[in-house]
Design a protein around this motif. Structure first.
Motif, short mmCIF file in Angstrom:
data_model
loop_
_atom_site.label_atom_id
_atom_site.label_comp_id
_atom_site.label_asym_id
_atom_site.label_seq_id
_atom_site.Cartn_x
_atom_site.Cartn_y
_atom_site.Cartn_z
N VAL A 61 0.83 -1.20 0.00
CA VAL A 61 0.00 0.00 0.00
C VAL A 61 0.87 1.25 0.00
CG1 VAL A 61 -1.69 1.32 1.34
CG2 VAL A 61 -1.96 -1.16 1.09
N LEU A 62 1.88 1.29 0.85
CA LEU A 62 2.74 2.48 0.94
C LEU A 62 3.57 2.67 -0.33
CD1 LEU A 62 3.79 2.16 4.67
CD2 LEU A 62 2.10 3.74 3.67
N ASP A 63 3.97 1.58 -0.95
CA ASP A 63 4.71 1.69 -2.22
C ASP A 63 3.81 2.28 -3.31
OD1 ASP A 63 7.13 0.95 -3.94
OD2 ASP A 63 5.47 -0.04 -5.00
N ARG A 64 2.59 1.82 -3.39
CA ARG A 64 1.68 2.34 -4.41
C ARG A 64 1.31 3.79 -4.11
NH1 ARG A 64 4.25 -1.52 -6.38
NH2 ARG A 64 3.16 -3.02 -7.66
N ALA A 65 1.23 4.16 -2.84
CA ALA A 65 0.98 5.56 -2.46
C ALA A 65 2.17 6.44 -2.89
CB ALA A 65 0.74 5.68 -0.97
N ASP A 111 -8.42 -5.85 9.05
CA ASP A 111 -8.20 -5.10 10.28
C ASP A 111 -6.71 -4.96 10.62
OD1 ASP A 111 -10.94 -4.90 10.58
OD2 ASP A 111 -11.09 -6.60 11.96
N GLY A 112 -5.96 -6.03 10.47
CA GLY A 112 -4.53 -6.00 10.79
C GLY A 112 -3.77 -5.03 9.90
N LEU A 113 -4.14 -4.98 8.65
CA LEU A 113 -3.49 -4.05 7.71
C LEU A 113 -3.82 -2.61 8.09
CD1 LEU A 113 -1.97 -3.26 5.16
CD2 LEU A 113 -4.05 -3.79 3.85
N ARG A 114 -5.09 -2.34 8.39
CA ARG A 114 -5.46 -0.98 8.79
C ARG A 114 -4.71 -0.55 10.04
NH1 ARG A 114 -10.37 -2.73 7.84
NH2 ARG A 114 -11.02 -2.67 10.01
N ARG A 116 -1.81 -1.60 11.09
CA ARG A 116 -0.40 -1.37 10.75
C ARG A 116 -0.22 -0.05 10.00
NH1 ARG A 116 3.84 -5.54 10.78
NH2 ARG A 116 2.08 -6.75 11.49
N LEU A 117 -1.14 0.24 9.10
CA LEU A 117 -1.04 1.49 8.34
C LEU A 117 -1.23 2.71 9.22
CD1 LEU A 117 -2.92 0.46 5.09
CD2 LEU A 117 -0.49 1.03 5.29
N ARG A 118 -2.00 2.57 10.29
CA ARG A 118 -2.23 3.70 11.21
C ARG A 118 -0.92 4.15 11.85
NH1 ARG A 118 -5.95 5.65 9.00
NH2 ARG A 118 -7.99 4.74 9.10
N ASP A 119 0.05 3.24 11.98
CA ASP A 119 1.36 3.63 12.51
C ASP A 119 2.05 4.62 11.58
OD1 ASP A 119 0.96 1.91 14.64
OD2 ASP A 119 2.13 0.26 13.75
N PRO A 122 -1.73 8.10 10.31
CA PRO A 122 -2.78 8.10 11.33
C PRO A 122 -4.16 8.53 10.85
CG PRO A 122 -1.11 9.78 11.80
CD PRO A 122 -0.66 9.02 10.60
N THR A 123 -4.24 9.21 9.72
CA THR A 123 -5.55 9.65 9.23
C THR A 123 -5.70 9.33 7.75
OG1 THR A 123 -4.75 11.87 8.69
CG2 THR A 123 -5.71 11.56 10.87
N GLY A 124 -6.93 9.22 7.32
CA GLY A 124 -7.22 9.03 5.90
C GLY A 124 -7.01 7.62 5.42
N VAL A 125 -7.44 7.39 4.19
CA VAL A 125 -7.26 6.11 3.52
C VAL A 125 -6.07 6.26 2.58
CG1 VAL A 125 -8.28 4.40 1.98
CG2 VAL A 125 -9.72 5.58 3.65
N PRO A 126 -4.99 5.50 2.81
CA PRO A 126 -3.85 5.62 1.90
C PRO A 126 -4.28 5.45 0.45
CG PRO A 126 -3.29 4.23 3.76
CD PRO A 126 -4.76 4.50 3.84
#
Length: 197
Positions: A61-65, A111-114, A116-119, A122-126
């Motif tokens: 997700v972070l790579d695509r962002a 849920d686990g992915l969400r 982890r992404l919150r770390d 913290p806001t929004g949908v990547p």
């Protein structure tokens, strides 16, 4: 699966394989086994590069962002040229015809992915948040050049464009919307503030 065979750019190959699985079969089909089979490697390769599958998915997700940010630089550089509505329609089509809709489904279904992404975010949908920031930056540049009304609220227009386009492209089972439908949607959102084309 073969073992002991070196993979060049293993992380990127795994991300690309996950994207193919996600686009072909949706978030429910995305498992570590499906990814490694698609990549043509042993399952252990994924676990050598990532602590667990949710860490892998967060990396995807972070790579695509990050890629959206790179595309945004090119969009902003184009400010002052061409048709504002056309550029926005093309940018939204490029975003939503890619993996973005599928990744949003992935994020909302795990849920686990969400968590982890919150770390990291913290806001929004990547992806959607990143895309809105890219569009806001482009719209601000166009406003600064006088091609949008001086009071155009780009921080409202950008997420409105993202939401409207997401709804157009959200049905992954039917055909994607045509260029005319995307352009009409963009025009409905920003047409009132566009000054110069």
């Amino acid at each position: 699966m073969p073992t002991g065979v070196a993979m060049r750019d293993a992380r990127e190959q795994l991300f690309d394989a996950a994207e193919r699985v996600l686009l072909r079969a949706g978030p429910a089909a995305l498992t570590s086994r499906a990814v490694t089979e698609e990549a043509g490697c042993a399952k252990g390769v994924l676990h050598r590069h990532f602590a667990d599958f949710d860490a892998f998915l967060a990396g995807l997700v972070l790579d695509r962002a990050r890629r959206i940010g790179e595309q945004g630089a090119a969009l902003r550089a184009a400010a002052g040229t061409g048709d504002v509505i056309g550029r926005l329609a093309d940018a939204l089509t490029g975003l939503f015809e890619s993996v973005a809709v599928a990744i949003v489904g992935l994020v909302t279904s795990r849920d686990g992915l969400r968590a982890r992404l919150r770390d990291e975010r913290p806001t929004g949908v990547p992806l959607l948040t990143d895309a809105a920031a890219v569009l806001a930056s482009y719209l601000a540049a166009e406003r600064d050049l006088g091609r949008l009304a001086p009071d155009a609220d780009v921080d409202v227009l950008a997420p409105t464009l993202i939401g409207a386009a997401h709804l157009l492209f959200a049905d992954r089972t039917g055909p994607p919307p045509g260029a005319d439908a995307v352009r009409r949607t963009v025009a409905a959102v920003v047409g009132g503030v566009v000054r110069l084309q």
